[in-house]
Design an enzyme around this catalytic site. Sequence first.
Site, PDB file in Angstrom:
ATOM      1  N   GLN A 137     -16.442  -4.667  18.152  1.00 19.78           N
ATOM      2  CA  GLN A 137     -17.099  -3.551  17.158  1.00 19.78           C
ATOM      3  C   GLN A 137     -18.419  -3.557  17.217  1.00 19.78           C
ATOM      4  O   GLN A 137     -19.224  -2.473  17.114  1.00 19.78           O
ATOM      5  CB  GLN A 137     -16.902  -4.092  15.729  1.00 19.78           C
ATOM      6  CG  GLN A 137     -15.178  -3.918  15.621  1.00 19.78           C
ATOM      7  CD  GLN A 137     -14.911  -4.646  14.430  1.00 19.78           C
ATOM      8  OE1 GLN A 137     -15.417  -5.463  13.857  1.00 19.78           O
ATOM      9  NE2 GLN A 137     -13.812  -4.085  13.702  1.00 19.78           N
TER      10      GLN A 137
ATOM     11  N   GLN B  73     -12.538  -9.994  16.919  1.00 17.36           N
ATOM     12  CA  GLN B  73     -12.673  -8.655  17.067  1.00 17.36           C
ATOM     13  C   GLN B  73     -13.884  -8.158  16.993  1.00 17.36           C
ATOM     14  O   GLN B  73     -14.502  -6.954  17.260  1.00 17.36           O
ATOM     15  CB  GLN B  73     -11.710  -7.972  15.981  1.00 17.36           C
ATOM     16  CG  GLN B  73     -10.171  -7.990  16.536  1.00 17.36           C
ATOM     17  CD  GLN B  73      -9.608  -9.419  15.977  1.00 17.36           C
ATOM     18  OE1 GLN B  73     -10.278 -10.203  15.413  1.00 17.36           O
ATOM     19  NE2 GLN B  73      -8.610  -9.607  16.418  1.00 17.36           N
TER      20      GLN B  73
ATOM     21  N   SER C 293     -18.020 -13.787   9.895  1.00 14.37           N
ATOM     22  CA  SER C 293     -17.040 -13.116   9.457  1.00 14.37           C
ATOM     23  C   SER C 293     -15.990 -13.808   8.450  1.00 14.37           C
ATOM     24  O   SER C 293     -16.172 -14.953   8.018  1.00 14.37           O
ATOM     25  CB  SER C 293     -15.775 -12.898  10.726  1.00 14.37           C
ATOM     26  OG  SER C 293     -16.468 -12.176  11.850  1.00 14.37           O
TER      27      SER C 293
ATOM     28  N   GLU D 200       2.656  -6.402   5.991  1.00 11.42           N
ATOM     29  CA  GLU D 200       1.250  -6.544   6.855  1.00 11.42           C
ATOM     30  C   GLU D 200       1.347  -7.747   7.810  1.00 11.42           C
ATOM     31  O   GLU D 200       0.964  -7.808   9.016  1.00 11.42           O
ATOM     32  CB  GLU D 200       0.005  -6.727   5.897  1.00 11.42           C
ATOM     33  CG  GLU D 200      -1.345  -6.599   6.661  1.00 11.42           C
ATOM     34  CD  GLU D 200      -2.400  -6.816   5.633  1.00 11.42           C
ATOM     35  OE1 GLU D 200      -3.500  -7.253   6.166  1.00 11.42           O
ATOM     36  OE2 GLU D 200      -2.217  -6.160   4.603  1.00 11.42           O
ATOM     37  N   THR D 201       1.836  -8.772   7.264  1.00 12.86           N
ATOM     38  CA  THR D 201       1.929 -10.036   7.836  1.00 12.86           C
ATOM     39  C   THR D 201       2.944  -9.825   9.209  1.00 12.86           C
ATOM     40  O   THR D 201       2.531 -10.328  10.150  1.00 12.86           O
ATOM     41  CB  THR D 201       2.386 -11.296   7.006  1.00 12.86           C
ATOM     42  OG1 THR D 201       1.640 -11.338   5.976  1.00 12.86           O
ATOM     43  CG2 THR D 201       2.590 -12.508   7.759  1.00 12.86           C
TER      44      THR D 201
ATOM     45  N   ALA E  92       8.803  -6.223   7.036  1.00 15.09           N
ATOM     46  CA  ALA E  92       8.135  -5.039   7.865  1.00 15.09           C
ATOM     47  C   ALA E  92       6.625  -5.027   7.116  1.00 15.09           C
ATOM     48  O   ALA E  92       6.097  -3.964   7.143  1.00 15.09           O
ATOM     49  CB  ALA E  92       9.054  -3.713   7.762  1.00 15.09           C
TER      50      ALA E  92
ATOM     51  N   GLU F  32     -13.270 -15.103  14.481  1.00 19.21           N
ATOM     52  CA  GLU F  32     -12.552 -14.142  14.831  1.00 19.21           C
ATOM     53  C   GLU F  32     -13.292 -13.370  15.941  1.00 19.21           C
ATOM     54  O   GLU F  32     -14.449 -12.860  16.151  1.00 19.21           O
ATOM     55  CB  GLU F  32     -12.106 -13.192  13.543  1.00 19.21           C
ATOM     56  CG  GLU F  32     -13.264 -12.440  12.899  1.00 19.21           C
ATOM     57  CD  GLU F  32     -13.247 -11.087  13.197  1.00 19.21           C
ATOM     58  OE1 GLU F  32     -12.634 -10.619  14.252  1.00 19.21           O
ATOM     59  OE2 GLU F  32     -14.235 -10.391  13.002  1.00 19.21           O
TER      60      GLU F  32
ATOM     61  N   CYS G 163     -14.590  -2.592   8.328  1.00 18.38           N
ATOM     62  CA  CYS G 163     -14.044  -2.849   7.137  1.00 18.38           C
ATOM     63  C   CYS G 163     -14.652  -3.661   6.065  1.00 18.38           C
ATOM     64  O   CYS G 163     -14.680  -3.634   4.818  1.00 18.38           O
ATOM     65  CB  CYS G 163     -12.391  -2.719   6.919  1.00 18.38           C
ATOM     66  SG  CYS G 163     -11.943  -4.268   7.992  1.00 18.38           S
TER      67      CYS G 163
END
Length: 434
Positions: free
Chosen positions: A125, A121, A114, A202-203, A200, A119, A50
């Site tokens: 990827q 992740q 990043s 994104e955080t 509810a 980070e 993304c």
Amino acid sequence: MTILVLGINHKTASVALREKVAFSDEKRAFALRHIRQIELAESAVILSTCNRTEVYLHNKTVPPQETQHWIRQAVQWFAEIHQLDLAELQRCLYTYENLPAVNHLMEVACGLDSLILGEPQILGQVKQAYQMSEQHYQQEQQAISGELSRLFQKTFSTAKRVRTETNIGESAVSVAYAACSLARQIFESLSELTILLVGAGETIELVCRHLLRHGVKNMVISNRTLARAEALVEKLDTTANIQILPLEQLQQGLNQADIVISSTGSPHILMSRNMVEKAQIMRRYRPMLLVDIAVPRDIEESAAELDSVYHYTVDDLQNIIQHNLNQREQASAQAKEIIQAECADFFAWLKVHQFSNLIRRYREEAELTRQDLLEKAIASLQQGEEAEQVLQELSYKLMNKLIHSPTKAMQTMVKNGNAVGLQTFSKALGMDDE
């Protein structure tokens, strides 16, 4: 031999443009085939997330004087495959070749490039992108080039070394992660605790994922819209016990909670000092952590004055995050030193690898020379020429052919004053004592 990376990322392009250059699995497979068909590169790896899209190309056959022409071809191909205006793309595109390209790949895999420094992740990827290329070439009954394969394996080991030898990924640098880190500092274990999450969005989703990774088994999610809370639980896809409550029953959730993390868009206080006090009476004043990451705040500030209540606001978390970012910046400098050393090691291997190919090609050419002269000698014998004369000519021509290239190499070393090369050559010929 050229390694080239071209791409765009969150620093150079808007989300709108990044969406246009994203590669689906189908488009990636088409692109890899097309790269070979038009002989743009021998092998390629396409990284598409993304926040970035990058194409890594390896081409052994581009002469140095044609490198810039090849890069222009690659940029043109990138624009055409995404049906983008070339001028629009070039404003956001970056290219690196050889050492800068290798350095860039390693920095990307280590999280140094990043949006959130360090980070973890992105490494997964990058690994997935490489594996998808490897699988594609296998399906096409081809193989990814040895040099590109070695580069990515070297990158993965470098990222592991950076994680082991620096603190680049140790400290929380997101609000969600910082909230969970606070909880782990105050409570020895999270697995037996009940955690109330208010909101509810994104955080809260990120908080949920962090908590589940740390073994949380009991959660309560309270939200104004129950359907949104239910959708969040479905996305989490977990076996943990998750209870959903409307905001009207928030006191019920508070009475069970060891930890409360709240992030809503409410303009008013949702949890008053009086509500927290009631909960503490019910809980017999066991320690309670309140983390309010909402703006405006969801929890009344004076709740912090109650016994056994630990209260943190978004400002407190931002201070923690800034401190941790400073620590990551220091670790980033260490990581860059490691990357620099690993880049040098890769290019040292590459030089040796290229010389091993040189030796193989030299032996192959010597064999071709031998066979050619032998065939001519046999033909001369069959035509009745004298054997001694034929053998004399064969040996003379073979000697001249075989010593021509080494002689030229020695002459060049003498001209350039390459004493080390001459000494090595002399030792190889057994003449170093003469």
